[in-house]
Design a protein around this motif. Structure first.
Motif, short mmCIF file in Angstrom:
data_model
loop_
_atom_site.label_atom_id
_atom_site.label_comp_id
_atom_site.label_asym_id
_atom_site.label_seq_id
_atom_site.Cartn_x
_atom_site.Cartn_y
_atom_site.Cartn_z
N UNK A 197 42.81 25.28 40.89
CA UNK A 197 41.71 24.61 40.18
C UNK A 197 41.59 23.14 40.57
N UNK A 198 42.67 22.54 41.02
CA UNK A 198 42.64 21.12 41.42
C UNK A 198 41.90 20.89 42.74
N UNK A 199 41.67 21.95 43.49
CA UNK A 199 40.96 21.80 44.77
C UNK A 199 39.49 21.47 44.52
N UNK A 200 39.00 20.51 45.25
CA UNK A 200 37.61 20.05 45.10
C UNK A 200 36.60 21.18 45.27
N UNK A 201 36.89 22.13 46.15
CA UNK A 201 35.92 23.19 46.45
C UNK A 201 35.88 24.28 45.40
N UNK A 202 36.80 24.29 44.45
CA UNK A 202 36.90 25.35 43.45
C UNK A 202 36.28 24.90 42.14
N UNK A 203 35.42 25.72 41.58
CA UNK A 203 34.77 25.39 40.31
C UNK A 203 35.45 26.03 39.11
N UNK A 204 35.85 27.30 39.24
CA UNK A 204 36.47 28.01 38.13
C UNK A 204 37.60 28.89 38.66
N UNK A 205 38.65 29.00 37.87
CA UNK A 205 39.75 29.90 38.18
C UNK A 205 40.00 30.79 36.98
N UNK A 206 40.18 32.07 37.24
CA UNK A 206 40.53 33.02 36.19
C UNK A 206 41.74 33.82 36.68
N UNK A 207 42.64 34.12 35.78
CA UNK A 207 43.81 34.94 36.10
C UNK A 207 43.49 36.38 35.68
N UNK A 208 43.78 37.34 36.58
CA UNK A 208 43.50 38.74 36.25
C UNK A 208 44.75 39.60 36.45
N UNK A 209 44.80 40.71 35.73
CA UNK A 209 45.99 41.57 35.77
C UNK A 209 45.75 42.93 36.40
N UNK A 210 44.51 43.31 36.61
CA UNK A 210 44.21 44.62 37.18
C UNK A 210 44.70 44.70 38.63
N UNK A 211 44.78 45.92 39.14
CA UNK A 211 45.24 46.11 40.52
C UNK A 211 44.19 45.70 41.54
N UNK A 212 42.92 45.65 41.12
CA UNK A 212 41.85 45.16 42.00
C UNK A 212 40.94 44.23 41.20
N UNK A 213 40.09 43.52 41.91
CA UNK A 213 39.13 42.63 41.24
C UNK A 213 37.83 43.36 40.89
N UNK A 214 37.80 44.66 41.06
CA UNK A 214 36.60 45.43 40.76
C UNK A 214 36.02 45.17 39.39
#
Length: 159
Positions: free
Chosen positions: A85-102
């Motif tokens: 999240x501290x990177x200038x190019x990143x706007x939002x970060x979310x943590x996920x637990x599923x095996x895929x981002x589907x």
């Protein structure tokens, strides 16, 4: 709206809705980002160039362990998320637990789903989800010459 932050899935859905209402396009990237290295930076910077807003989905600790094996992650999810999240190019970060981002792709419907150069458009596991809602997939970043696994091996060898 304050950007560059770690948010819950519910908050992210609302943030993306607001970004779209403001006329902005959304790119989505994901990964473990266990020990941040130059390959990660190049991947995320390249993903950010695909749209106005960059959302990064970060694997939780259990899913990193399933993907990478015992002893991983090195850094806990909250720390990894804060670094990304501290990177200038990143706007939002979310943590996920599923095996895929589907499920996240289905909920957010980003304009562009960005994957690293270790994939081809055809080999991206979530490609059909993205095509199904009318999004596109982009292969971004530099050649996969960097890896956390190799970095950890070099550290353990003392060089």
């Amino acid at each position: 709206m304050k950007r560059n932050k770690v948010v819950s899935r519910e908050q992210l859905v609302e943030c993306v809705r607001q970004e779209r209402a403001a006329g902005r396009t959304v790119a989505f990237a994901n990964g473990c980002f266990d020990i941040l290295h130059v390959g990660h930076i190049r991947y995320l910077e390249s993903a950010a160039r695909e749209a106005d807003v960059l959302v990064v989905a970060l694997n939780d600790d259990d899913s990193v362990r399933r993907l990478k094996g015992e002893g991983r992650p090195i850094l806990q999810a909250g720390d990894r998320a804060e670094l990304v999240a501290a990177l200038r190019c990143v706007d939002y970060v979310v943590i996920f637990s599923e095996s895929t981002v589907g499920p996240l792709l289905t909920a957010l419907r980003p304009d562009v789903h960005c994957k690293g150069t270790d994939y081809t458009i055809e080999s991206v596991p979530e490609r059909n989800i993205v095509v199904g809602y009318g999004g596109r997939t982009a292969i971004v970043g530099d050649p996969k010459d960097h890896s956390t696994r190799e970095l950890l091996a070099r550290i353990s060898r003392g060089r």
